[in-house]
Design a protein around this motif. Structure first.
Motif, PDB file in Angstrom:
ATOM      1  N   ALA A 187       0.655  -1.305   0.008  1.00  0.00           N
ATOM      2  CA  ALA A 187      -0.010  -0.119   0.198  1.00  0.00           C
ATOM      3  C   ALA A 187       0.945   1.277   0.033  1.00  0.00           C
ATOM      4  O   ALA A 187       1.986   1.194   0.638  1.00  0.00           O
ATOM      5  N   LEU A 188       0.405   2.372  -0.773  1.00  0.00           N
ATOM      6  CA  LEU A 188       1.175   3.673  -0.723  1.00  0.00           C
ATOM      7  C   LEU A 188       0.837   4.246   0.640  1.00  0.00           C
ATOM      8  O   LEU A 188      -0.221   5.379   0.558  1.00  0.00           O
ATOM      9  N   ARG A 189       1.375   3.707   1.811  1.00  0.00           N
ATOM     10  CA  ARG A 189       1.087   4.622   3.101  1.00  0.00           C
ATOM     11  C   ARG A 189       2.418   4.666   3.594  1.00  0.00           C
ATOM     12  O   ARG A 189       3.346   3.881   3.299  1.00  0.00           O
ATOM     13  N   ARG A 190       2.512   5.537   4.534  1.00  0.00           N
ATOM     14  CA  ARG A 190       3.822   6.027   5.260  1.00  0.00           C
ATOM     15  C   ARG A 190       3.331   6.518   6.584  1.00  0.00           C
ATOM     16  O   ARG A 190       2.500   7.562   6.741  1.00  0.00           O
ATOM     17  N   GLN A 191       3.773   5.956   7.697  1.00  0.00           N
ATOM     18  CA  GLN A 191       3.252   6.223   9.039  1.00  0.00           C
ATOM     19  C   GLN A 191       1.899   6.402   9.254  1.00  0.00           C
ATOM     20  O   GLN A 191       1.545   7.196   9.888  1.00  0.00           O
ATOM     21  N   GLY A 192       1.184   5.278   8.610  1.00  0.00           N
ATOM     22  CA  GLY A 192      -0.135   5.558   8.810  1.00  0.00           C
ATOM     23  C   GLY A 192      -1.167   6.095   7.908  1.00  0.00           C
ATOM     24  O   GLY A 192      -2.259   6.223   8.019  1.00  0.00           O
ATOM     25  N   ALA A 193      -0.480   6.896   6.962  1.00  0.00           N
ATOM     26  CA  ALA A 193      -1.382   8.058   6.291  1.00  0.00           C
ATOM     27  C   ALA A 193      -1.134   7.831   4.925  1.00  0.00           C
ATOM     28  O   ALA A 193      -0.134   7.108   4.248  1.00  0.00           O
ATOM     29  N   ASP A 194      -1.905   7.670   4.210  1.00  0.00           N
ATOM     30  CA  ASP A 194      -2.051   7.575   2.592  1.00  0.00           C
ATOM     31  C   ASP A 194      -1.269   8.635   1.852  1.00  0.00           C
ATOM     32  O   ASP A 194      -1.363   9.677   2.120  1.00  0.00           O
ATOM     33  N   LEU A 195      -0.355   8.118   0.837  1.00  0.00           N
ATOM     34  CA  LEU A 195       0.311   9.256   0.187  1.00  0.00           C
ATOM     35  C   LEU A 195      -0.579   9.839  -0.933  1.00  0.00           C
ATOM     36  O   LEU A 195      -1.389   9.298  -1.356  1.00  0.00           O
ATOM     37  N   SER A 196      -0.043  10.884  -1.224  1.00  0.00           N
ATOM     38  CA  SER A 196      -0.857  11.633  -2.323  1.00  0.00           C
ATOM     39  C   SER A 196       0.150  11.999  -3.442  1.00  0.00           C
ATOM     40  O   SER A 196      -0.439  12.391  -4.635  1.00  0.00           O
ATOM     41  N   PHE A 197       1.444  12.028  -3.240  1.00  0.00           N
ATOM     42  CA  PHE A 197       2.274  12.556  -4.299  1.00  0.00           C
ATOM     43  C   PHE A 197       3.481  11.509  -4.158  1.00  0.00           C
ATOM     44  O   PHE A 197       4.380  11.461  -3.395  1.00  0.00           O
ATOM     45  N   VAL A 198       3.673  10.792  -5.240  1.00  0.00           N
ATOM     46  CA  VAL A 198       4.807   9.863  -5.488  1.00  0.00           C
ATOM     47  C   VAL A 198       5.343  10.052  -6.866  1.00  0.00           C
ATOM     48  O   VAL A 198       4.678  10.538  -7.704  1.00  0.00           O
ATOM     49  N   ALA A 330       5.881  -1.873 -13.017  1.00  0.00           N
ATOM     50  CA  ALA A 330       4.916  -1.543 -11.819  1.00  0.00           C
ATOM     51  C   ALA A 330       3.641  -1.278 -12.363  1.00  0.00           C
ATOM     52  O   ALA A 330       3.555  -0.693 -13.347  1.00  0.00           O
ATOM     53  N   LYS A 331       2.752  -1.415 -11.294  1.00  0.00           N
ATOM     54  CA  LYS A 331       1.229  -1.083 -11.504  1.00  0.00           C
ATOM     55  C   LYS A 331       0.953  -0.240 -10.068  1.00  0.00           C
ATOM     56  O   LYS A 331       1.015  -0.730  -9.057  1.00  0.00           O
ATOM     57  N   VAL A 332       0.488   0.809 -10.344  1.00  0.00           N
ATOM     58  CA  VAL A 332      -0.080   1.611  -9.210  1.00  0.00           C
ATOM     59  C   VAL A 332      -1.691   1.521  -9.569  1.00  0.00           C
ATOM     60  O   VAL A 332      -2.101   2.002 -10.674  1.00  0.00           O
ATOM     61  N   HIS A 333      -2.543   1.104  -8.582  1.00  0.00           N
ATOM     62  CA  HIS A 333      -3.984   0.712  -8.676  1.00  0.00           C
ATOM     63  C   HIS A 333      -4.526   0.959  -7.584  1.00  0.00           C
ATOM     64  O   HIS A 333      -4.163   0.966  -6.352  1.00  0.00           O
ATOM     65  N   ARG A 334      -5.961   1.458  -7.681  1.00  0.00           N
ATOM     66  CA  ARG A 334      -6.694   1.543  -6.505  1.00  0.00           C
ATOM     67  C   ARG A 334      -7.075  -0.066  -6.066  1.00  0.00           C
ATOM     68  O   ARG A 334      -7.520  -0.678  -7.086  1.00  0.00           O
ATOM     69  N   GLU A 335      -7.331  -0.020  -4.726  1.00  0.00           N
ATOM     70  CA  GLU A 335      -7.775  -1.513  -4.296  1.00  0.00           C
ATOM     71  C   GLU A 335      -8.798  -1.000  -2.955  1.00  0.00           C
ATOM     72  O   GLU A 335      -7.964  -0.614  -2.196  1.00  0.00           O
ATOM     73  N   ASP A 336      -9.963  -1.118  -3.384  1.00  0.00           N
ATOM     74  CA  ASP A 336     -10.800  -0.826  -1.890  1.00  0.00           C
ATOM     75  C   ASP A 336     -10.562   0.677  -1.455  1.00  0.00           C
ATOM     76  O   ASP A 336     -10.372   0.917  -0.305  1.00  0.00           O
ATOM     77  N   GLY A 337     -10.415   1.565  -2.398  1.00  0.00           N
ATOM     78  CA  GLY A 337     -10.067   2.984  -1.948  1.00  0.00           C
ATOM     79  C   GLY A 337      -8.878   3.291  -1.672  1.00  0.00           C
ATOM     80  O   GLY A 337      -8.557   4.261  -1.484  1.00  0.00           O
ATOM     81  N   ILE A 338      -7.763   2.360  -1.560  1.00  0.00           N
ATOM     82  CA  ILE A 338      -6.349   2.601  -1.125  1.00  0.00           C
ATOM     83  C   ILE A 338      -5.673   2.374  -2.511  1.00  0.00           C
ATOM     84  O   ILE A 338      -5.783   1.389  -3.210  1.00  0.00           O
ATOM     85  N   TRP A 339      -4.684   3.428  -2.758  1.00  0.00           N
ATOM     86  CA  TRP A 339      -3.609   3.137  -3.683  1.00  0.00           C
ATOM     87  C   TRP A 339      -2.548   2.205  -3.478  1.00  0.00           C
ATOM     88  O   TRP A 339      -2.077   2.290  -2.188  1.00  0.00           O
ATOM     89  N   LYS A 340      -2.217   1.070  -4.171  1.00  0.00           N
ATOM     90  CA  LYS A 340      -1.257   0.302  -4.068  1.00  0.00           C
ATOM     91  C   LYS A 340      -0.254   0.171  -5.093  1.00  0.00           C
ATOM     92  O   LYS A 340      -0.724   0.683  -6.360  1.00  0.00           O
ATOM     93  N   VAL A 341       0.797  -0.278  -4.927  1.00  0.00           N
ATOM     94  CA  VAL A 341       1.815  -0.565  -5.942  1.00  0.00           C
ATOM     95  C   VAL A 341       2.272  -1.977  -5.876  1.00  0.00           C
ATOM     96  O   VAL A 341       2.434  -2.858  -4.969  1.00  0.00           O
ATOM     97  N   GLN A 342       2.199  -2.530  -7.189  1.00  0.00           N
ATOM     98  CA  GLN A 342       2.535  -3.968  -7.487  1.00  0.00           C
ATOM     99  C   GLN A 342       3.694  -4.008  -8.316  1.00  0.00           C
ATOM    100  O   GLN A 342       3.768  -3.173  -9.323  1.00  0.00           O
ATOM    101  N   ALA A 343       4.700  -4.718  -7.888  1.00  0.00           N
ATOM    102  CA  ALA A 343       5.996  -5.190  -8.914  1.00  0.00           C
ATOM    103  C   ALA A 343       5.692  -5.982 -10.002  1.00  0.00           C
ATOM    104  O   ALA A 343       4.973  -6.859  -9.513  1.00  0.00           O
TER     105      ALA A 343
END
Length: 364
Positions: A187-198, A330-343
């Motif tokens: 998941a594109l999260r850091r310290q419990g918060a969703d990232l908005s800028f990658v 890689a693929k950045v995709h939405r899953e259950d409202g959360i952005w995730k990255v898959q290698a």
């Protein structure tokens, strides 16, 4: 311009101070052995490594994969200086990564020689280059011998005392981003918060080809692209020919034609807050514009970065060198409202993002 050495070749140094630098896409340790003409150390102090970084005329360069050598300060009893590369991951293999690239430069940074160590396999340790004392000065020799029994056995072969007694503890390595393997998703999260800028960064090194008239660059041109999808439909793209998507959410830093320069050579920035709700995935692809296959690419990697803090989130080496001209990384995709990255790490044949788009549908 540096001369390119092949295994077994020698080259005259002709300068008093040099730096030997190793470029590699994974964590490594450098060490140096001061050897007599019999190929053995005079004492254990002739081993220069992380716990003993300075010896007679030789020292490891702090914070760099480099060894600085003052040839005038090397004692007369030393006939050879052997530079050794050891993989940090003792469960890994040097052959899992693009070949190590050795650069030798003078004290002003002028390149003298380059050597690419090809043909490594299961080894974790390789004797990279030797510096040999001749009757008329010092020479460098491309060795490239992977030691099948590892670093401790190599030391023992050269007369260094190796025992089971406790050794000084090595300082712990700084925390680094996880290396994603094909199929891994985070998941594109850091310290419990969703990232908005990658940001997605692509890096590689220039390749020089040795000809009878000297060395010249091969001009391998890799291109990073971001393909934006709504379901299975391609709706937009950011690449060297269109640096910004229509919604302004994805921006490309511009084309790098050779891989020259340190760090990321091309960067794609994604503002996830501006990505339309209809967009379900962003696919990152890397293509070779001139058709050079990935067998020829040197020290290539991609990584994902927190665009706000510039903290590296994850990276992966483009180590599956083969007869392909592109890779879906890689693929950045939405899953259950959360952005995730898959290698992904799947090879394709493509020199242009349009050619790549026709081959990525299976990864959506």
């Amino acid at each position: 311009m540096a001369a390119l050495l092949t295994q077994g070749q020698t080259g005259e140094l002709g300068v008093a101070d040099i730096t030997v630098t190793v470029h590699f896409s994974a964590g490594i340790d450098l060490s140096a052995l001061l050897l007599t003409d019999q190929g053995t150390v005079r004492a254990d102090t002739d081993l220069i490594f992380y716990n003993q970084p300075t010896g007679s005329g030789v020292q490891l360069v702090p914070g760099q994969n480099a060894v600085a050598v003052s040839l005038r300060s090397v004692p007369q009893g030393v006939a050879h200086i052997r530079i050794v590369v050891t993989l940090d991951d003792r469960d890994g293999r040097l052959g899992d990564y693009p070949p190590p690239h050795i650069g030798i430069a003078d004290d002003r940074g002028n390149p003298l020689y380059e050597y690419v160590i090809d043909g490594l396999g299961n080894e974790t340790t390789v004797a990279a280059v030797d510096l040999d004392r001749g009757s008329d000065g010092w020479y460098t020799r491309a060795v490239g011998f992977g030691h099948p029994r590892g670093f401790a056995a190599l030391l023992a072969d050269h007369g260094v005392s190796v025992s089971n007694s406790p050794q000084p503890a090595r300082p712990p390595a700084p925390a680094i981003a996880p290396v994603l393997r094909s199929g891994d998703t985070v998941a594109l999260r850091r310290q419990g918060a969703d990232l908005s800028f990658v940001k997605m960064g692509l890096g590689w090194d220039p390749v020089h080809v040795q000809h009878k008239w000297g060395s010249r660059p091969a001009e391998i041109d890799l291109d990073a692209s971001a393909l934006m999808y709504a379901g299975n439909d391609l709706v937009d793209v950011a690449y060297y020919g269109q640096l910004v998507t229509k919604d302004g959410a994805i921006r490309h830093s511009g084309d790098n034609l050779t891989g020259e320069g340190k760090g990321d050579d091309e960067v794609i920035t994604v503002d996830l807050t501006r990505v339309g709700s209809h967009v379900t995935a962003i696919i990152f692809v890397i293509t070779s514009y001139a058709g050079h296959t990935f067998e020829r690419v040197r020290n290539a990697f991609w990584r994902l970065i927190d665009g706000t803090t510039s903290t590296e989130l994850t990276r992966s080496n483009l180590s599956a060198g083969g007869p392909h001209t592109g890779m879906v990384v890689a693929k950045v995709h939405r899953e259950d409202g959360i952005w995730k990255v898959q290698a992904l790490g799947h090879p394709i044949q493509a020199g242009h993002p349009v050619e790549a788009a026709a081959q990525v549908g299976k990864y959506l």
